[in-house]
Each structure stands twice: as structure tokens, then as C-alpha cells.
Design an enzyme around this catalytic site. Sequence first.
Site, PDB file in Angstrom:
ATOM      1  N   ASP A   8     -14.207  99.908  55.950  1.00 27.16           N
ATOM      2  CA  ASP A   8     -13.318  98.753  56.012  1.00 27.16           C
ATOM      3  C   ASP A   8     -12.196  99.085  56.996  1.00 27.16           C
ATOM      4  O   ASP A   8     -12.271 100.079  57.738  1.00 27.16           O
ATOM      5  CB  ASP A   8     -12.815  98.360  54.613  1.00 27.16           C
ATOM      6  N   CYS A  64     -13.513 104.093  53.136  1.00 25.28           N
ATOM      7  CA  CYS A  64     -12.449 103.117  52.894  1.00 25.28           C
ATOM      8  C   CYS A  64     -11.200 103.919  52.547  1.00 25.28           C
ATOM      9  O   CYS A  64     -11.178 105.141  52.736  1.00 25.28           O
ATOM     10  CB  CYS A  64     -12.823 102.077  51.845  1.00 25.28           C
ATOM     11  N   THR A  66      -9.554 104.762  49.646  1.00 24.90           N
ATOM     12  CA  THR A  66      -9.754 105.760  48.600  1.00 24.90           C
ATOM     13  C   THR A  66     -11.177 106.274  48.540  1.00 24.90           C
ATOM     14  O   THR A  66     -11.439 107.302  47.909  1.00 24.90           O
ATOM     15  CB  THR A  66      -9.467 105.162  47.211  1.00 24.90           C
ATOM     16  N   HIS A  97     -26.983 119.359  44.371  1.00 26.78           N
ATOM     17  CA  HIS A  97     -27.268 118.965  42.983  1.00 26.78           C
ATOM     18  C   HIS A  97     -27.628 117.493  42.822  1.00 26.78           C
ATOM     19  O   HIS A  97     -28.405 117.154  41.927  1.00 26.78           O
ATOM     20  CB  HIS A  97     -26.053 119.266  42.093  1.00 26.78           C
ATOM     21  N   HIS A 132     -32.392 119.890  39.082  1.00 27.19           N
ATOM     22  CA  HIS A 132     -31.603 118.770  39.617  1.00 27.19           C
ATOM     23  C   HIS A 132     -32.489 117.580  39.949  1.00 27.19           C
ATOM     24  O   HIS A 132     -32.058 116.433  39.860  1.00 27.19           O
ATOM     25  CB  HIS A 132     -30.808 119.225  40.839  1.00 27.19           C
TER      26      HIS A 132
HETATM   27  C1  RB5 Z   1      -7.768  98.570  51.316  1.00 30.75           C
HETATM   28  O1  RB5 Z   1      -6.396  98.356  51.246  1.00 30.75           O
HETATM   29  C2  RB5 Z   1      -8.218  99.462  50.167  1.00 30.75           C
HETATM   30  O2  RB5 Z   1      -8.089  98.808  48.963  1.00 30.75           O
HETATM   31  C3  RB5 Z   1      -9.643  99.918  50.394  1.00 30.75           C
HETATM   32  O3  RB5 Z   1      -9.740 100.579  51.611  1.00 30.75           O
HETATM   33  C4  RB5 Z   1     -10.204 100.884  49.378  1.00 30.75           C
HETATM   34  O4  RB5 Z   1      -9.330 101.935  49.161  1.00 30.75           O
HETATM   35  C5  RB5 Z   1     -10.693 100.283  48.137  1.00 30.75           C
HETATM   36  O5  RB5 Z   1     -11.281 100.959  47.296  1.00 30.75           O
END
Ligand code: RB5
Length: 142
Positions: A8, A64, A66, A97, A132
Site C-alpha cells: 500500500d 504495508c 505494520t 518451519h 513441519h
Molecule cells: C496505512 O495507514 C496503514 O494502516 C497500513 O499500511 C497498514 O499498517 C495496515 O495494516
Amino acid sequence: MKVQIASDHAGFELKEAIKKEFSNEFEWEDHGTHSSDSVDYPDFAHPLAEAIAQDPAARGILICGTGNGVAMTANKHAHVRAALCWNAEIAALARQHNNANVLVLPARFIDTDTAFALVRTFFSTDFEGGRHERRVQKINIQ
Ligand code: RB5
């Protein structure tokens, strides 16, 4: 080796950096996004996951902020095993694994050199099989 990649907006810069860093090793199939403009991560994670699900040999990278949004989305697809990784040991274990076929990176929580190291580790580590294999076979519910 062809590698699927998508992000993203939060992962866009890291996606571009990874593509450049590994341009000699991998051929990229880039599912977007193609700028830092705000987008919805499922719109990019689903197409990548579909490509992975169709080909048992396919491998991918999802990014993304996180890592959780794209990982949750991709793991809705049968035969996709997307692993959120933030250090090299976890990236290695995800292959050894879990036979992970998608490396998920949290762009807002790792630096670029760490991300490059995770890509190197993930793509150079083999699945161990054995006990595994039995566990991985039990992941899918359909
Ligand atoms: C975008 O702001 C953020 O929410 C996205 O990149 C991600 O971290 C969502 O899980």
C-alpha cells in the site's frame, strides 16, 4: 526467479527500494501500488495472493505500515502462507518451519537495510519438511 510484490502507500517506498536492490536476482511482478497516494491495502494484497494461490512454486513480498493488514488479507487465500517478519531469525524460521511463500514486511517499523537482509534470508532458506510438513498440511480449512 519471478517474485510477486505489492504494497500500500505506507510500503510504496520500501517496495521500490527492494525492487531496485534485487533487480539482478529477481524478475518482479508488481501488483502496485504505484505511488505514495493513500490506498486500501486489500486492493493490492488480494491480487498478489491470487497469483500465489494459483502457482505452488510462486513466491511474494507484501508490504504495508505494520504488515498486519496485508498479511491478514493474503492469508484468507488457501495455500498462501504469508509471514510477518521483522528480524532475520523470524524470516528464516518462517521458511524452515512454516514453508512461508509470502514475506510480509512492516515498512514503518524496520529500516531499509533490515528489509534487504530479510529478503536475502527469506529467499535463501529452504523448508525443513519432516514434522513441519505435517503441521503445514493442517493449516488449510478447505
Ligand atoms: C496505512 O495507514 C496503514 O494502516 C497500513 O499500511 C497498514 O499498517 C495496515 O495494516
